[in-house]
Scaffold this motif. Structure first.
Motif, PDB file in Angstrom:
ATOM      1  N   GLN A 182      13.577 -42.893  23.698  1.00 36.83           N
ATOM      2  CA  GLN A 182      13.486 -42.821  25.147  1.00 36.83           C
ATOM      3  C   GLN A 182      13.676 -41.388  25.639  1.00 36.83           C
ATOM      4  O   GLN A 182      14.033 -40.491  24.885  1.00 36.83           O
ATOM      5  CB  GLN A 182      14.534 -43.747  25.776  1.00 36.83           C
ATOM      6  N   ASP A 183      13.446 -41.230  26.951  1.00 34.91           N
ATOM      7  CA  ASP A 183      13.644 -39.931  27.612  1.00 34.91           C
ATOM      8  C   ASP A 183      12.876 -38.826  26.900  1.00 34.91           C
ATOM      9  O   ASP A 183      13.398 -37.734  26.644  1.00 34.91           O
ATOM     10  CB  ASP A 183      15.133 -39.569  27.672  1.00 34.91           C
ATOM     11  N   VAL A 184      11.620 -39.108  26.551  1.00 36.60           N
ATOM     12  CA  VAL A 184      10.819 -38.118  25.850  1.00 36.60           C
ATOM     13  C   VAL A 184      10.342 -37.037  26.807  1.00 36.60           C
ATOM     14  O   VAL A 184      10.209 -37.255  28.014  1.00 36.60           O
ATOM     15  CB  VAL A 184       9.604 -38.771  25.156  1.00 36.60           C
ATOM     16  N   TYR A 185      10.115 -35.862  26.269  1.00 33.13           N
ATOM     17  CA  TYR A 185       9.551 -34.763  27.056  1.00 33.13           C
ATOM     18  C   TYR A 185       8.650 -33.955  26.141  1.00 33.13           C
ATOM     19  O   TYR A 185       8.707 -34.074  24.908  1.00 33.13           O
ATOM     20  CB  TYR A 185      10.652 -33.884  27.654  1.00 33.13           C
ATOM     21  N   ASP A 186       7.794 -33.134  26.728  1.00 28.71           N
ATOM     22  CA  ASP A 186       6.813 -32.429  25.910  1.00 28.71           C
ATOM     23  C   ASP A 186       6.818 -30.934  26.170  1.00 28.71           C
ATOM     24  O   ASP A 186       7.201 -30.469  27.234  1.00 28.71           O
ATOM     25  CB  ASP A 186       5.407 -33.001  26.128  1.00 28.71           C
ATOM     26  N   GLU A 187       6.351 -30.194  25.168  1.00 36.18           N
ATOM     27  CA  GLU A 187       6.102 -28.765  25.275  1.00 36.18           C
ATOM     28  C   GLU A 187       4.724 -28.523  24.694  1.00 36.18           C
ATOM     29  O   GLU A 187       4.452 -28.900  23.549  1.00 36.18           O
ATOM     30  CB  GLU A 187       7.155 -27.961  24.508  1.00 36.18           C
ATOM     31  N   GLY A 188       3.848 -27.904  25.485  1.00 32.74           N
ATOM     32  CA  GLY A 188       2.494 -27.742  24.987  1.00 32.74           C
ATOM     33  C   GLY A 188       1.718 -26.665  25.707  1.00 32.74           C
ATOM     34  O   GLY A 188       2.255 -25.938  26.547  1.00 32.74           O
ATOM     35  N   VAL A 217       3.805 -31.038  21.602  1.00 33.68           N
ATOM     36  CA  VAL A 217       4.740 -31.799  20.791  1.00 33.68           C
ATOM     37  C   VAL A 217       5.651 -32.575  21.727  1.00 33.68           C
ATOM     38  O   VAL A 217       6.204 -32.013  22.681  1.00 33.68           O
ATOM     39  CB  VAL A 217       5.574 -30.875  19.881  1.00 33.68           C
ATOM     40  N   ILE A 218       5.780 -33.869  21.469  1.00 33.64           N
ATOM     41  CA  ILE A 218       6.632 -34.741  22.269  1.00 33.64           C
ATOM     42  C   ILE A 218       7.966 -34.903  21.549  1.00 33.64           C
ATOM     43  O   ILE A 218       7.998 -35.227  20.354  1.00 33.64           O
ATOM     44  CB  ILE A 218       5.981 -36.114  22.482  1.00 33.64           C
ATOM     45  N   TYR A 219       9.065 -34.667  22.268  1.00 31.40           N
ATOM     46  CA  TYR A 219      10.399 -34.727  21.679  1.00 31.40           C
ATOM     47  C   TYR A 219      11.201 -35.889  22.255  1.00 31.40           C
ATOM     48  O   TYR A 219      10.980 -36.303  23.410  1.00 31.40           O
ATOM     49  CB  TYR A 219      11.171 -33.435  21.966  1.00 31.40           C
ATOM     50  N   ASP A 220      12.182 -36.395  21.463  1.00 29.68           N
ATOM     51  CA  ASP A 220      13.102 -37.384  21.990  1.00 29.68           C
ATOM     52  C   ASP A 220      14.310 -36.676  22.599  1.00 29.68           C
ATOM     53  O   ASP A 220      14.359 -35.445  22.656  1.00 29.68           O
ATOM     54  CB  ASP A 220      13.511 -38.388  20.910  1.00 29.68           C
ATOM     55  N   ARG A 221      15.277 -37.432  23.050  1.00 30.98           N
ATOM     56  CA  ARG A 221      16.432 -36.838  23.745  1.00 30.98           C
ATOM     57  C   ARG A 221      17.284 -35.968  22.824  1.00 30.98           C
ATOM     58  O   ARG A 221      18.021 -35.104  23.291  1.00 30.98           O
ATOM     59  CB  ARG A 221      17.295 -37.942  24.366  1.00 30.98           C
ATOM     60  N   GLN A 222      17.179 -36.178  21.502  1.00 34.03           N
ATOM     61  CA  GLN A 222      17.905 -35.326  20.547  1.00 34.03           C
ATOM     62  C   GLN A 222      17.072 -34.115  20.135  1.00 34.03           C
ATOM     63  O   GLN A 222      17.430 -33.405  19.197  1.00 34.03           O
ATOM     64  CB  GLN A 222      18.284 -36.121  19.293  1.00 34.03           C
ATOM     65  N   ARG A 223      15.979 -33.889  20.810  1.00 31.19           N
ATOM     66  CA  ARG A 223      15.040 -32.809  20.539  1.00 31.19           C
ATOM     67  C   ARG A 223      14.444 -32.898  19.132  1.00 31.19           C
ATOM     68  O   ARG A 223      14.212 -31.913  18.435  1.00 31.19           O
ATOM     69  CB  ARG A 223      15.692 -31.432  20.742  1.00 31.19           C
ATOM     70  N   ARG A 224      14.172 -34.111  18.722  1.00 30.41           N
ATOM     71  CA  ARG A 224      13.468 -34.339  17.467  1.00 30.41           C
ATOM     72  C   ARG A 224      12.018 -34.678  17.783  1.00 30.41           C
ATOM     73  O   ARG A 224      11.752 -35.540  18.616  1.00 30.41           O
ATOM     74  CB  ARG A 224      14.121 -35.478  16.682  1.00 30.41           C
ATOM     75  N   PRO A 225      11.071 -34.025  17.138  1.00 28.36           N
ATOM     76  CA  PRO A 225       9.663 -34.315  17.424  1.00 28.36           C
ATOM     77  C   PRO A 225       9.314 -35.750  17.056  1.00 28.36           C
ATOM     78  O   PRO A 225       9.656 -36.229  15.979  1.00 28.36           O
ATOM     79  CB  PRO A 225       8.903 -33.324  16.526  1.00 28.36           C
ATOM     80  N   ILE A 226       8.633 -36.421  17.962  1.00 26.93           N
ATOM     81  CA  ILE A 226       8.204 -37.785  17.719  1.00 26.93           C
ATOM     82  C   ILE A 226       6.682 -37.904  17.695  1.00 26.93           C
ATOM     83  O   ILE A 226       6.131 -38.837  17.124  1.00 26.93           O
ATOM     84  CB  ILE A 226       8.797 -38.757  18.775  1.00 26.93           C
TER      85      ILE A 226
END
Length: 254
Positions: A182-188, A217-226
């Motif tokens: 959950q709470d994913v965010y992206d950097e691109g 790249v989409i990351y989870d709340r722990q900043r792990r790429p998903i």
């Protein structure tokens, strides 16, 4: 044959096909702006072309501003001068609902493959690890507006299947409800790029028209790429809007 006739002679079909194949490789998920491309010898083997033909193709792309040579350091994809982050990640379905359009999608393919060196680096996994590859054509009110290819670490979605995705309708909802991601965010990055034949056909775009390509790249709340996402967007049907640091995609009904 006179010199003027040689200058006006059209390139052979085989040469144009070789150029097309080279551009498809350079625009694949394994390369991004600013990356170094393979050496001439490797390209010759990859494309089954002579060194002379490869050199001519590279020289043309350098002249056109697609590539740049850096002395004896090799040849590189031209770096994008300005990168604008697009976040937070928001599902296409939700975006279209906010735009007053009815979302739908077509699953082009779904299969498990192994991660290339570039994909592995982006997803923080080992080269050769399994990844789920998903390609979907996204539509607004029945009109195609973007083609999305997703790469997800298989270890994070061990039982994900095409049937589950089609039933859920939303990848991000499935990630949240089934995998507690959950709470994913992206950097691109977003840039204009040429489309290949498949992209032109699926998006019903005019011949030779460029696309707005988002790679992120989409990351989870722990900043792990998903997820690593490549989104090829129809140039007349999609506008990226940036407002106060929060960004969203406008895909108006067409």
């Amino acid at each position: 044959m006179s010199t003027s006739e040689k200058q006006t002679r059209k390139p052979r079909k085989s040469y144009l096909e070789a150029r097309k194949r080279l551009l498809e490789i350079l625009h694949s998920p394994d390369f991004n702006s600013g990356d170094q491309i393979p050496a001439e010898r490797e390209l010759c083997e990859l494309l089954s072309l002579s060194r002379m033909t490869v050199r001519k193709l590279l020289a043309e792309l350098v002249e056109e501003g697609v590539l740049e040579r850096r002395g004896n350091q090799g040849t590189w994809l031209l770096d994008t001068p300005i990168e604008r982050p697009l976040q937070p990640a928001l599902g296409i379905g939700k975006i279209l609902e906010l735009n007053g359009a009815v979302p739908s999608s077509q699953l082009i393919y779904f299969h498990v493959s192994t991660a290339s060196a570039r994909i592995a680096r982006l997803l923080h996994i080992a080269e050769g690890d399994e990844v789920v590859m998903i390609k979907r054509l996204r539509l607004a009110d029945g009109q195609p507006f973007c083609l999305e290819t997703s790469y997800l670490p298989r270890a994070r979605v061990v039982d994900l299947s095409a049937e589950m995705l089609e039933e859920a309708g939303s990848l991000y909802r499935l990630l949240a409800e089934r995998y507690q991601i959950q709470d994913v965010y992206d950097e691109g990055t977003l840039r204009a790029a040429a489309m290949n034949e498949e992209e032109h056909q699926l998006l019903q775009a005019k011949p030779e028209s460029p696309a707005l390509v988002y790679r992120g790249v989409i990351y989870d709340r722990q900043r792990r790429p998903i997820e690593y996402l490549v989104s090829v967007n129809h140039p007349q049907r999609v506008a990226f809007r940036i407002n106060g640091g929060l960004n969203e995609v406008d895909a108006p009904a067409v």
